[in-house]
Design a protein around this motif. Structure first.
Motif, PDB file in Angstrom:
ATOM      1  N   TYR A 109      -4.457  -9.178   6.972  1.00 44.20           N
ATOM      2  CA  TYR A 109      -4.375  -9.128   5.510  1.00 44.20           C
ATOM      3  C   TYR A 109      -5.781  -9.073   4.919  1.00 44.20           C
ATOM      4  O   TYR A 109      -6.674  -9.794   5.359  1.00 44.20           O
ATOM      5  N   SER A 110      -5.934  -8.229   3.912  1.00 48.92           N
ATOM      6  CA  SER A 110      -7.216  -8.165   3.202  1.00 48.92           C
ATOM      7  C   SER A 110      -7.413  -9.448   2.410  1.00 48.92           C
ATOM      8  O   SER A 110      -6.484 -10.245   2.243  1.00 48.92           O
ATOM      9  N   GLU A 111      -8.600  -9.648   1.903  1.00 48.91           N
ATOM     10  CA  GLU A 111      -8.891 -10.844   1.112  1.00 48.91           C
ATOM     11  C   GLU A 111      -7.983 -10.921  -0.115  1.00 48.91           C
ATOM     12  O   GLU A 111      -7.468 -11.993  -0.440  1.00 48.91           O
ATOM     13  N   GLN A 112      -7.784  -9.795  -0.783  1.00 46.89           N
ATOM     14  CA  GLN A 112      -6.906  -9.779  -1.959  1.00 46.89           C
ATOM     15  C   GLN A 112      -5.466 -10.095  -1.570  1.00 46.89           C
ATOM     16  O   GLN A 112      -4.764 -10.815  -2.283  1.00 46.89           O
ATOM     17  N   GLU A 113      -5.014  -9.539  -0.455  1.00 53.45           N
ATOM     18  CA  GLU A 113      -3.651  -9.811   0.005  1.00 53.45           C
ATOM     19  C   GLU A 113      -3.482 -11.276   0.371  1.00 53.45           C
ATOM     20  O   GLU A 113      -2.453 -11.892   0.068  1.00 53.45           O
TER      21      GLU A 113
END
Length: 157
Positions: free
Chosen positions: A73-77
């Motif tokens: 998961y990306s940081e935003q996710e």
């Protein structure tokens, strides 16, 4: 906006019959129910986006990931989908209710919601909507719906 989406899902999408409802009629009904016009517009756009994701040809869909792969998961996710949500998505993949394609739709749709952090209960509704709107996921929808209804009723299998 998410409250509007849930209202529409409960009111229209779970009906056994396909009914065509004009966006203007829906907007007027929602305004009468007390929802804000901006939230209604965003919710309808979100639902339109969801239905567009499922119109992709089966042959063009993302291939299922290998069993040994892992979704990062990306940081935003990670900010939007806390560890409980990420764990639940992983659990549904292991249970073969979600596959790589539907998982990505769930994450995409979650990222489009205007929420700082998605609660696990809201994620469950979102996943139900994603599966409901995917013609190839009918059995997965029914399985998840059954699981969630049993938990609400206090039944554990």
């Amino acid at each position: 906006m998410f409250e509007v989406i849930i209202y529409l899902f409960e009111s229209y999408m779970q009906l056994d019959q396909n009914i065509e409802v004009d966006a203007q009629e829906i907007t007027e009904e929602l305004l009468e129910e007390g929802f804000q016009r901006a939230d209604i517009s965003k919710a309808l756009a979100w639902l339109d986006h969801l239905s567009g994701l499922h119109e992709t040809e089966e042959s063009n869909r993302v291939q299922l990931a290998k069993l040994t792969s892992h979704r990062v998961y990306s940081e935003q996710e990670q900010f939007r989908l806390n560890s409980a949500c990420q764990g639940y998505i992983s659990y549904l993949e292991q249970a073969e209710i979600l596959n790589g394609y539907t998982r990505e739709i769930v994450i995409d749709c979650a990222m489009l919601l205007e929420l700082n952090e998605l609660e696990l209960q809201d994620l469950k509704w979102l996943i139900l909507m994603v599966l409901f709107n995917d013609p190839s996921s009918e059995s997965e929808f029914l399985q998840l719906e059954s699981m969630l209804m049993d938990l609400e009723d206090g039944l554990i299998h």
